[in-house]
Design a protein around this motif. Structure first.
Motif, PDB file in Angstrom:
ATOM      1  N   UNK A 134      -1.888 -18.983  18.818  1.00  0.00           N
ATOM      2  CA  UNK A 134      -2.094 -17.751  18.034  1.00  0.00           C
ATOM      3  C   UNK A 134      -2.537 -16.611  19.364  1.00  0.00           C
ATOM      4  N   UNK A 135      -3.253 -17.226  20.413  1.00  0.00           N
ATOM      5  CA  UNK A 135      -3.805 -16.188  21.345  1.00  0.00           C
ATOM      6  C   UNK A 135      -2.636 -15.506  22.056  1.00  0.00           C
ATOM      7  N   UNK A 136      -1.545 -16.387  22.156  1.00  0.00           N
ATOM      8  CA  UNK A 136      -0.314 -15.614  23.137  1.00  0.00           C
ATOM      9  C   UNK A 136       0.260 -14.335  22.300  1.00  0.00           C
ATOM     10  N   UNK A 137       0.429 -14.601  21.079  1.00  0.00           N
ATOM     11  CA  UNK A 137       0.753 -13.339  20.290  1.00  0.00           C
ATOM     12  C   UNK A 137      -0.191 -12.183  20.039  1.00  0.00           C
ATOM     13  N   UNK A 138      -1.414 -12.707  20.011  1.00  0.00           N
ATOM     14  CA  UNK A 138      -2.634 -11.736  19.428  1.00  0.00           C
ATOM     15  C   UNK A 138      -2.851 -10.942  20.797  1.00  0.00           C
ATOM     16  N   UNK A 139      -2.654 -11.631  21.824  1.00  0.00           N
ATOM     17  CA  UNK A 139      -3.107 -10.755  23.233  1.00  0.00           C
ATOM     18  C   UNK A 139      -1.740  -9.898  23.872  1.00  0.00           C
ATOM     19  N   UNK A 140      -0.743  -9.916  23.292  1.00  0.00           N
ATOM     20  CA  UNK A 140       0.491  -9.559  23.685  1.00  0.00           C
ATOM     21  C   UNK A 140       0.514  -7.913  22.871  1.00  0.00           C
ATOM     22  N   UNK A 141       0.962  -7.055  23.537  1.00  0.00           N
ATOM     23  CA  UNK A 141       1.445  -5.756  22.692  1.00  0.00           C
ATOM     24  C   UNK A 141       2.735  -5.909  22.093  1.00  0.00           C
ATOM     25  N   UNK A 142       2.577  -6.118  20.960  1.00  0.00           N
ATOM     26  CA  UNK A 142       3.774  -6.448  20.113  1.00  0.00           C
ATOM     27  C   UNK A 142       3.716  -5.512  18.733  1.00  0.00           C
ATOM     28  N   UNK A 143       4.206  -4.031  18.841  1.00  0.00           N
ATOM     29  CA  UNK A 143       3.720  -3.322  17.760  1.00  0.00           C
ATOM     30  C   UNK A 143       4.609  -3.292  16.600  1.00  0.00           C
ATOM     31  N   UNK A 144       5.673  -4.125  16.608  1.00  0.00           N
ATOM     32  CA  UNK A 144       6.627  -4.302  15.559  1.00  0.00           C
ATOM     33  C   UNK A 144       6.762  -5.640  15.228  1.00  0.00           C
ATOM     34  N   UNK A 145       5.718  -6.575  15.598  1.00  0.00           N
ATOM     35  CA  UNK A 145       5.725  -7.927  14.971  1.00  0.00           C
ATOM     36  C   UNK A 145       4.884  -7.904  13.956  1.00  0.00           C
ATOM     37  N   UNK A 146       5.298  -9.096  13.099  1.00  0.00           N
ATOM     38  CA  UNK A 146       4.529  -9.504  11.940  1.00  0.00           C
ATOM     39  C   UNK A 146       4.210 -10.927  12.419  1.00  0.00           C
ATOM     40  N   UNK A 147       3.146 -11.450  11.710  1.00  0.00           N
ATOM     41  CA  UNK A 147       2.664 -12.682  12.067  1.00  0.00           C
ATOM     42  C   UNK A 147       2.311 -13.258  10.772  1.00  0.00           C
ATOM     43  N   UNK A 148       2.357 -14.686  10.792  1.00  0.00           N
ATOM     44  CA  UNK A 148       2.012 -15.559   9.325  1.00  0.00           C
ATOM     45  C   UNK A 148       1.596 -16.742   9.847  1.00  0.00           C
ATOM     46  N   UNK A 149       0.694 -17.513   9.066  1.00  0.00           N
ATOM     47  CA  UNK A 149       0.511 -18.855   9.478  1.00  0.00           C
ATOM     48  C   UNK A 149       0.378 -19.800   8.242  1.00  0.00           C
ATOM     49  N   UNK A 150       0.828 -20.939   8.406  1.00  0.00           N
ATOM     50  CA  UNK A 150       0.642 -22.004   7.176  1.00  0.00           C
ATOM     51  C   UNK A 150       0.055 -23.164   7.662  1.00  0.00           C
ATOM     52  N   UNK A 151      -1.107 -23.418   6.921  1.00  0.00           N
ATOM     53  CA  UNK A 151      -1.949 -24.609   7.365  1.00  0.00           C
ATOM     54  C   UNK A 151      -1.041 -25.922   6.803  1.00  0.00           C
ATOM     55  N   UNK A 152      -0.832 -26.853   7.535  1.00  0.00           N
ATOM     56  CA  UNK A 152      -0.086 -28.208   7.219  1.00  0.00           C
ATOM     57  C   UNK A 152      -0.507 -28.550   6.057  1.00  0.00           C
ATOM     58  N   UNK A 153       0.567 -29.134   5.137  1.00  0.00           N
ATOM     59  CA  UNK A 153       0.228 -29.673   3.723  1.00  0.00           C
ATOM     60  C   UNK A 153      -0.928 -29.199   2.840  1.00  0.00           C
ATOM     61  N   UNK A 154      -1.018 -27.981   3.054  1.00  0.00           N
ATOM     62  CA  UNK A 154      -2.154 -27.516   2.212  1.00  0.00           C
ATOM     63  C   UNK A 154      -2.022 -25.845   1.911  1.00  0.00           C
ATOM     64  N   UNK A 155      -0.835 -25.142   2.297  1.00  0.00           N
ATOM     65  CA  UNK A 155      -0.940 -23.733   2.122  1.00  0.00           C
ATOM     66  C   UNK A 155       0.261 -23.386   1.306  1.00  0.00           C
ATOM     67  N   UNK A 156       0.541 -24.032   0.421  1.00  0.00           N
ATOM     68  CA  UNK A 156       1.409 -23.667  -0.682  1.00  0.00           C
ATOM     69  C   UNK A 156       1.493 -22.146  -1.140  1.00  0.00           C
ATOM     70  N   UNK A 157       0.546 -21.607  -1.426  1.00  0.00           N
ATOM     71  CA  UNK A 157       0.124 -20.037  -1.646  1.00  0.00           C
ATOM     72  C   UNK A 157       0.850 -19.175  -0.748  1.00  0.00           C
ATOM     73  N   UNK A 158       0.635 -19.386   0.728  1.00  0.00           N
ATOM     74  CA  UNK A 158       1.143 -18.632   1.896  1.00  0.00           C
ATOM     75  C   UNK A 158       2.633 -18.906   1.844  1.00  0.00           C
ATOM     76  N   UNK A 159       3.069 -20.028   1.612  1.00  0.00           N
ATOM     77  CA  UNK A 159       4.469 -20.270   1.771  1.00  0.00           C
ATOM     78  C   UNK A 159       5.149 -19.495   0.534  1.00  0.00           C
ATOM     79  N   UNK A 160       4.668 -19.579  -0.536  1.00  0.00           N
ATOM     80  CA  UNK A 160       5.087 -19.050  -1.745  1.00  0.00           C
ATOM     81  C   UNK A 160       5.281 -17.559  -1.686  1.00  0.00           C
TER      82      UNK A 160
END
Length: 695
Positions: A617-643
């Motif tokens: 996460x820190x690699x993406x967070x500390x880079x200047x990427x103005x046109x990036x989108x980031x998302x995260x899924x917690x293993x085996x417990x984040x069905x809402x995010x995936x949907x």
């Protein structure tokens, strides 16, 4: 006896509650009286931190004879421009049509049906500065109303038509390609002050929206001129008097071209936008000085501008004890009294404090010289100088805190709070500082709780009073955009659900699909003489540009083509005018940059707080990427995010390890586990520096 403004919650309106003027707040009671008694409305618009607003109040609105004329001939109405940007926008447009310029306090004479027919800005009590006295203006307008009504009506109709014509601006749709951005950059480059930063001339405003576009342009093209313009500006501002070297935070603008003498008011919105610009410059360059300034401003907000409930206050006044800037000024003797003669002499050399002073025989602290030059003057080593400065800051801040403080505008505005929420969310993500994340989450919960009434977002809130005034386009759009940033700082999907709700309201309430434009007021809002639609990015981003950028960002992360389609219609209609007048469309240019890009999509699968996940996460967070989108899924417990987020579907933690997927339009590179491999895919080398704690 207090007038009707005593029942208001706006600090600006309350400042006028004891005037002998029979003030009304804007509303049906004032309009009905004007119609019944056939009187013009005398509309006075300002804001609590405005120095010349205070001057006009003291000279005219506290003067019994002036108040008598106002009460006898007119229906006086007082408006806080920060609460009612719609009214301010309409009648400021009229004043600009009449006079060629605008500003506050704004004074406008209006027919009972809302049409402006005469106006200006500040009027003195007695004739001076080449202006008539306010009493002469009152007498002249009353004479015209009584004796030349036909001429008044003709003027009112012409002005209203001119305001409506500005509102109805519909640039022809055109092609949108990178040449738009190239032309915009070239127009800015010709105006840039290469020595002192910013756009040449005075007064000089920070213009963070323009700086954000320049950073994006450098990222897109590699043009070092764009990056140099940003860096010169940020360094010059942070070393100048526009920056509070003791408490943190920036004043609204500098009256000179060197950032030395500020107009001392501190506005929440300026500082929210500048925090993000300094953070992004740190991400782009790795220079720790930019991060230090951003964190300094955030400390100021936490210490001085945060309500017990979690909202952010609006402004600190320019004046204290009736003098502009008095709170911030120092003499050499005052410095030495706090620090002693030895450290005092060192610190005076660093902050340019002299016996003659640089502002009304006192000193605005500034740090124009290098550490080496200041140390040489003080006769010490650079290390000794910086040790003295480090000791001095809290001591001088404490001493200053015993002075009479500038007035605090403690109302909470949704749009301005959203901008500061966005700043804290960006800072939390970029630095990993948990305090910033806590502040951002608390702010979001406060806004979505206290600033919604019966499910509808409101504009303004004052402690212990219900939120009021239905929110405008900018409130909805900026809050939705801030919630996207908060999702990327927390990976809690509830913030995206809330952002989607707000985005749907933006389209339902403010979008005119037939015309292909946004309006600043909702379709069911109070009917004004013109439905306002301000396209320009000024000190704050316009509602139109904010909605456009937000819909593009949300459309990318949710895979919602309908959001992108609305944003693209705006861009097609506005691209050409942004290229011709780039300084007025910084935020919209950033939206065009995003529109013309193929956003980098970064999907993480892992558990925040786990060392392996956090390293990715820190690699993406500390880079200047103005046109990036980031998302995260917690293993085996984040069905809402995936949907909710297509980017997360079918993403797994390969081999049971934290995994990152770098994609474009859902087409992904090889998944990686190692930070160095992710940095290589993102084109972002390891960022210098370690942790950056709050204290």
């Amino acid at each position: 006896m207090p007038n009707r403004l005593a029942h208001e919650t706006s600090p600006y309106l309350l400042q006028h509650k004891d005037n002998p003027v029979d003030w009304y707040p804007w509303g049906p009671e004032a309009l009905e009286r004007a119609r019944t008694e056939d009187r013009p409305l005398l509309l006075s618009v300002g804001y609590s931190a405005c120095h010349w607003c205070h001057v006009m109040e003291h000279e005219s609105f506290e003067d019994d004879e002036t108040a008598r004329l106002m009460n006898e001939w007119f229906v006086p109405v007082k408006v806080d421009r920060e609460e009612r940007p719609d009214i301010d926008s309409i009648y400021m447009s009229a004043v600009q049509q009449m006079t060629g310029h605008g500003g506050w306090p704004m004074t406008v004479f209006i027919t009972p049906d809302g049409q402006p027919f005469y106006g200006g800005t500040y009027y003195p009590l007695e004739p001076r500065y080449g202006m008539p006295s306010f009493k002469q203006v009152l007498a002249g307008v009353n004479d015209a109303w009584v004796n030349r009504r036909d001429a008044v009506g003709e003027s009112a109709r012409a002005l209203t038509d001119a305001v409506r014509e500005n509102t109805d601006l519909r640039p022809p749709a055109g092609s949108v390609d990178p040449s738009i951005l190239d032309r915009a950059f070239q127009s800015l480059a010709t105006r840039f002050d290469t020595a002192w930063g910013g756009l040449a001339g005075a007064p000089k405003f920070p213009q963070p929206l323009t700086l954000e576009f320049l950073l994006r342009y450098w990222k897109r093209t590699g043009d070092e001129t764009a990056l140099r313009a940003v860096e010169v500006t940020l360094r010059r501002m942070a070393s100048g008097g526009i920056y509070d070297h003791l408490g943190g935070g920036f004043a609204r603008y500098s009256v000179d071209a060197h950032w030395l003498v500020p107009h001392f008011e501190k506005m929440l919105y300026d500082n929210a936008l500048l925090v993000r610009t300094y953070l992004h410059a740190w991400q782009a360059t790795g220079s720790p000085e930019y991060l230090a300034v951003a964190e300094d401003v955030l400390r100021w907000v936490i210490n001085e501008m945060t309500s017990p409930e979690g909202g952010f206050y609006s402004a600190l006044d320019a004046d204290s004890e009736g003098e502009e800037g008095r709170f911030y000024l120092w003499t050499p003797a005052q410095i030495d009294e706090v620090l002693g003669p030895e450290d005092g002499a060192i610190v005076r050399a660093w902050w340019g404090v002299t016996e003659e002073g640089n502002f009304e025989e006192r000193n605005i602290l500034h740090a124009w010289r290098s550490v080496e030059a200041a140390a040489q003057e003080a006769g010490v080593t650079p290390r000794r100088l910086m040790e003295a400065v480090s000791r001095a800051r809290p001591l001088l801040y404490e001493a200053r805190s015993h002075r009479v403080w500038p007035g605090l505008d403690d109302k909470v505005l949704t749009a301005w709070n959203a901008m500061m929420l966005h700043a804290f969310a960006d800072a939390a993500r970029a630095t990993g500082e948990p305090v910033y994340r806590q502040v951002a989450v608390r702010s979001a919960e406060f806004l979505l709780g206290r600033l919604r009434v019966d499910g509808r977002l409101m504009r303004t809130y004052k402690e212990r009073a219900e939120a009021k005034i239905p929110a405008f386009l900018e409130d909805h759009a900026l809050l939705a955009d801030a919630l996207i940033a908060l999702y990327e700082a927390t990976f809690d999907a509830r913030w995206l659900h809330e952002a989607r709700t707000l985005a749907d309201e933006v389209i339902a309430r403010f979008w005119d699909d037939a015309e292909g434009v946004f309006y600043d007021t909702a379709a069911d809002a109070e009917a004004l003489v013109v439905r306002p639609r301000d396209l320009w990015d000024n000190a704050t981003p316009s509602g139109t540009s904010s909605a456009t950028l937000m819909l593009l960002r949300l459309g990318e992360i949710l895979g919602e083509a309908r959001y992108r389609a609305v944003a693209e219609r705006v861009i097609q209609g506005m691209a050409e005018v942004t290229a011709r007048a780039a300084a007025g469309f910084g935020n919209l240019l950033s939206a065009i940059d995003l529109h013309l890009s193929t956003p980098t999509e970064i999907a993480f699968v892992g558990t925040p707080g786990d060392a392996e996940t956090d390293a990715l996460l820190q690699v993406a967070a500390r880079a200047y990427l103005p046109n990036a989108v980031t998302a995260l899924r917690r293993p085996d417990e984040d069905d809402d995010a995936a949907a909710l987020i297509p980017l997360l579907r079918d993403r797994t933690a390969l081999g049971g390890r934290a995994t990152a997927y770098v994609c474009e339009r859902l087409a992904c590179q090889m998944p990686v586990h190692e930070p160095a491999a992710l940095a290589e895919q993102l084109g972002a080398g390891p960022h210098p520096g370690g942790p950056h704690p709050l204290a």
